[in-house]
Design an enzyme around this catalytic site. Structure first.
Site, short mmCIF file in Angstrom:
data_model
loop_
_atom_site.label_atom_id
_atom_site.label_comp_id
_atom_site.label_asym_id
_atom_site.label_seq_id
_atom_site.Cartn_x
_atom_site.Cartn_y
_atom_site.Cartn_z
N GLU A 32 1.16 -0.55 -5.15
CA GLU A 32 0.09 0.43 -5.36
C GLU A 32 0.78 1.79 -5.44
OE1 GLU A 32 -3.14 3.30 -3.86
OE2 GLU A 32 -1.67 2.44 -2.49
N ASP B 225 0.82 -1.21 0.00
CA ASP B 225 0.00 0.00 0.00
C ASP B 225 0.86 1.26 0.00
OD1 ASP B 225 -2.67 1.35 0.46
OD2 ASP B 225 -1.60 2.01 2.26
#
EC number: 2.4.1.18
Length: 645
Positions: free
Chosen positions: A352, A309
């Site tokens: 990401e 993330d």
């Protein structure tokens, strides 16, 4: 009370070298010492004045079980006899300022159910796995040349019980896995399952990186869930957040009263938007904590991949108002990926990342960050902006649908239609579509058709498969009652047929990361907002022709240049009546016309459906794809192959 010695601690390795088994030293371990069974507690708190272990066993009295400092760098340890599994505990830390603070164990493998915050003694080594067949099959496949369809979900809101309570890990195995198998998803991607205090952080603001959240059960229960996924051929990807963590008092923040896991410099420590702090990725002990954590999830939970993330937030920091690259993070990510792929070369490491940082998915020995996949955020943003535009104005932003092919092979991409795009007032995918009720469904079918035929692996957030009308509501479950409505049933049927077609059609995934896998037929018809292209497999005869119409107009006898096979069949049309469409389909076999068109040697004339996608497959009339005159069909291409990895 016995004390671990410096050799056991591997002091030099943990503080100054790469040591990726730190979970074997730190935390609470059930052991036998001096012929007594008990628990060995070990923790790193470099600026603590004094440390003790507290819990129900000593009535939370921090004077009773004082820990001993066993290294100058701040490793503390204590063996307490007669403590059993499931005992709750915390560390009481006397800071240099003289305050006493109570902290959960950073290396705890189990924790109390929120809102309680204590760590729990748990023996994590006893689960018996049954997924050897899965491991063998995974090693036989190349992740880059296989179909990949990822179902992203939030464990707490996919489905709830009638009384509103959460399903456990074991109950979700019974509920979720058959659903995923039915839809032929290859993987599930679960939003973070590390222990976290606040439900609405969705797990992205963690306090216990080694503890699978107890909301859904024990670590063994999660292992059972993963085991069952593997039994049915489903890979499991976890969202993982090595960039930042929450500031709750019992967690990692100011662990010993000073910045321990986070940067000292306030300018780079804080994330004001999220209310979190950044890991100090330049500190060896922090790197060992995080990389050990990644390997811990791989070894103990048999996870198949991580979606890392907020990589952009790691790569750049905003210091004194100036965006600068964070060399600590760059070095850390390379080290992380090297360690992960040394452990499992078939693992999925997905970044990401919304930046244009180069070589994200290139190996570290080529100067890359070392991931093997990256979310294509640019594709997602451009395509959704295009789809939200009124159809009559799409011709003015035509390039948003073609731009992605200019960089599609610069990285190994996953196309994400993720949770980020269906929350916080952004509307659901269905409700983003302009127009009336029928138009919305037609355009969502079209979007999915384009999604599954565009180069790149696929990811869809839960609910999109049946046209969730409301955006994601994280405190509720999906609107399963929508299956009572005809158009949602049509959408669901269409999605299942589309994903099945994708999986059995090698041209749609075999050359995802090679320029030879895609060729435009016509990328320039902005006036009619029609796009046509070829997807190509390893074999020249494995080709599909895709035509997408992003307006409501219907066109008869529309010419499409095609590779010179004798006939084509339409194998999918999103406007078919069984999917809720108007029925503008091409039922009959399409005979090619031997006249060049669109830089192809032949063409067909087809009906173009409104807001529709049509997929054509050549009919192989003879072995080797020979035409009636005996010549062999070739797909024209003016590009060269550049595979990744």
């Amino acid at each position: 009370m016995s004390v671990i010695n410096c050799e056991e601690v591997k002091r030099d390795e943990f503080h100054t070298e790469k040591y990726y088994e730190s979970y074997n030293i730190f935390g609470a371990h059930i052991v036998t010492e001096d012929e007594m069974r008990g628990v060995r507690f070990t923790v790193w708190a470099p600026h603590a004045k004094a440390m003790s272990v507290v819990g129900d066993f000593n009535e939370w009295d921090y004077e009773q079980h004082k820990m001993l400092q066993v290294t100058e760098e701040g490793i503390w340890s204590l063996f307490i006899p007669h403590i059993e599994e499931r005992e709750i505990y915390k560390y009481a830390i006397e800071t240099m300022a003289g305050d006493v603070i109570f902290k959960a164990d950073p290396y705890a493998v189990y924790a109390e159910v929120r809102p309680n915050t204590a760590s729990v003694v748990f023996d994590i080594k006893g689960y018996e796995w049954n997924d050897k067949n899965w491991s063998r099959k995974k090693k036989k496949k190349s992740v880059y040349k296989e179909a990949m369809t990822v179902y992203e979900l939030h464990f707490g809101s996919w489905k709830k019980k009638e009384d509103g309570t959460l399903y456990s890990y074991r109950e979700m195995a019974e509920e979720l896995i058959p659903y995923v198998v039915e839809h032929q998803f290859t993987h599930i991607e679960i939003m973070p399952l590390v222990e976290h205090p606040y439900d609405r952080s969705w797990g992205y603001q963690g306090t216990g990186y080694y503890a699978a959240t107890s909301r859904f059960g024990t670590p063994y229960d999660l292992m059972h869930f993963v085991d069952e996924c593997h039994k049915y051929g489903i890979g499991v990807i976890l969202d993982w957040v090595p960039g930042h963590f929450c500031k709750d008092a019992h967690g990692l923040y100011l662990f010993d009263g000073t910045p321990t896991y986070e940067y000292k410099d306030k300018d780079v420590q804080e994330n004001p938007v999220w209310g979190t702090v950044n890991f100090d990725l330049g500190k060896r002990e922090v790197r060992n904590f995080l990389i050990s954590n990644a390997l811990f999830w791989m070894r103990y939970f048999h996870i198949d991949g991580f979606r890392v993330d907020a990589v952009a937030n790691m790569l750049y920091w905003n210091k004194e108002g100036q965006e600068q690259s964070n060399e600590h993070a760059v070095s850390f990510l390379r080290e992380l990926n090297e360690a992960v792929f040394a452990e499992d070369e078939d693992f999925l490491m997905t970044a990401e990342d919304s930046t244009a940082w180069p070589l994200v998915t290139a190996p570290t020995y080529e100067g890359g960050l070392g991931f093997n996949y990256k979310w294509n955020m640019g594709w997602m943003n451009d395509v959704l902006k295009y789809m939200e535009c009124a159809p009559e104005y799409r011709k003015y932003i035509h390039d948003k649908m073609t731009f992605s092919l200019l960089y599609a092979y610069s990285e190994n991409f996953i196309l994400p239609l993720s949770h980020d795009e269906v929350v916080h007032g952004k509307k659901s995918l269905l409700n983003k579509m302009p127009g009336d009720y029928w138009d919305k469904f037609a355009q969502l079918r079209l979007l999915y058709g384009y999604f599954f035929t565009h180069p790149g692996k696929k990811l869809l957030f839960m609910g999109g498969e049946f046209g969730q009308f409301d955006e994601w509501k994280d405190l509720e479950d999906l609107d399963w009652n929508l299956h009572d409505f005809e158009m949602h049933r049509y959408m669901h049927d269409y999605f299942k047929e589309l994903i099945a077609l994708y999986k059995r059609s090698k041209p749609l995934w075999q050359l995802d990361h090679s320029r030879e896998g895609f060729q435009w037929i016509d990328a320039n018809n902005n006036e009619q907002s029609i796009f046509s292209f070829i997807r190509q497999g390893d074999k020249q005869e494995d080709a599909l022709v895709v035509v997408c119409n992003f307006t409501k107009a219907t066109y008869e006898n529309y010419k499409v240049g095609v590779p010179d096979f004798e006939y084509y069949n339409e194998i999918l049309n999103s406007d078919a009546e069984q999917y809720g469409g108007s029925g503008q389909v091409n039922k009959k076999r399409l005979k090619t016309i031997q006249e060049p068109y669109h830089n192809q040697t032949a063409h067909v004339e087809i009906t173009i459906p409104p807001f529709g996608v049509s997929i054509l497959r050549p009919v192989k009339t003879r072995k080797g794809s020979k035409k009636q005159d005996g010549s062999k069909t070739k797909v024209r291409s003016n590009v060269t192959s550049r595979g990744k990895r």
